[in-house]
Write a protein that holds these residues in place. Structure first.
Motif, PDB file in Angstrom:
ATOM      1  N   HIS A  12       0.902  -1.358  -0.343  1.00 14.25           N
ATOM      2  CA  HIS A  12       0.548  -0.649  -0.139  1.00 14.25           C
ATOM      3  C   HIS A  12       0.671   1.480   0.145  1.00 14.25           C
ATOM      4  O   HIS A  12       1.488   1.452   0.478  1.00 14.25           O
ATOM      5  CB  HIS A  12      -1.092   0.440   1.275  1.00 14.25           C
ATOM      6  N   ASN A  52       1.134   5.425   0.599  1.00 15.38           N
ATOM      7  CA  ASN A  52      -0.034   5.978   1.440  1.00 15.38           C
ATOM      8  C   ASN A  52       0.314   7.644   1.255  1.00 15.38           C
ATOM      9  O   ASN A  52       1.203   7.347   1.730  1.00 15.38           O
ATOM     10  CB  ASN A  52      -0.301   5.757   2.962  1.00 15.38           C
ATOM     11  N   PRO A  90      -3.163   0.651   6.418  1.00 16.71           N
ATOM     12  CA  PRO A  90      -4.264  -0.314   5.963  1.00 16.71           C
ATOM     13  C   PRO A  90      -5.135  -0.630   6.940  1.00 16.71           C
ATOM     14  O   PRO A  90      -5.006  -1.030   7.213  1.00 16.71           O
ATOM     15  CB  PRO A  90      -3.237  -0.765   4.873  1.00 16.71           C
TER      16      PRO A  90
END
Length: 163
Positions: free
Chosen positions: A13, A15, A26
């Motif tokens: 992920h 971010n 997440p």
């Protein structure tokens, strides 16, 4: 002890790091950490590169157990304790599932505007997102070469063992 599939850190992920230094965790990583009494995770600067090694309470417990297995007078044990356990930090989640990495950890991982949270099964890593595609391409090439080292796991024992 191995974690169940529902509690593994899977996937990657990317971010954004906001102006206050907060990073959204997440949701699946937060779910994997729900078993711990601490609402957050533990983080240590990696000795292998500019990234952070992270996980739940079992991550720190396993790390400490591996270090404790060394001779108490081994200078390597002292160095590992000072470097890993001494720099480990509990990182709490806020009410919105975000966290703030202390400045020394952000500097070690060279995290800029975006952070990559990469699942590693029982643990996860936090890295700077810049260059993630190139790192993945290099890792994929190495993984292709290493594929032959994988072996089938032993069959599951169903019903309590041999008859």
């Amino acid at each position: 002890m191995l974690r169940s599939a529902e509690t593994l850190f899977l996937g990657s992920h990317i971010n954004k790091v906001d102006a206050k230094g907060r990073i959204a965790a997440p949701a699946d990583f937060r779910r994997a950490l729900k078993l711990d009494a601490f609402n957050g995770f533990y983080c240590v600067p990696s000795l292998l590169g500019p990234y952070l090694d992270c996980g739940g309470a079992n991550f720190i417990e396993n790390l400490q157990a591996m270090i404790a297995a060394l001779d108490p007078y081994d200078p390597d044990r002292a160095a590992l304790q000072e470097t890993l356990i001494g720099q480990a930090r509990p990182i709490p989640f806020d009410g919105d599932g975000r966290f703030i990495l202390p400045q020394p950890l952000r500097e070690h991982a060279r995290i800029g505007e975006r952070a990559l949270l990469m699942g590693c099964g029982e643990t996860f890593q936090i890295r700077d997102a810049q260059g993630a595609e190139e790192r993945l391409a290099a890792a994929t090439e190495r993984a292709r070469r290493a594929l032959g080292k994988l072996r089938n796991p032993p069959p599951l024992q169903i019903g309590g063992g041999a008859r």
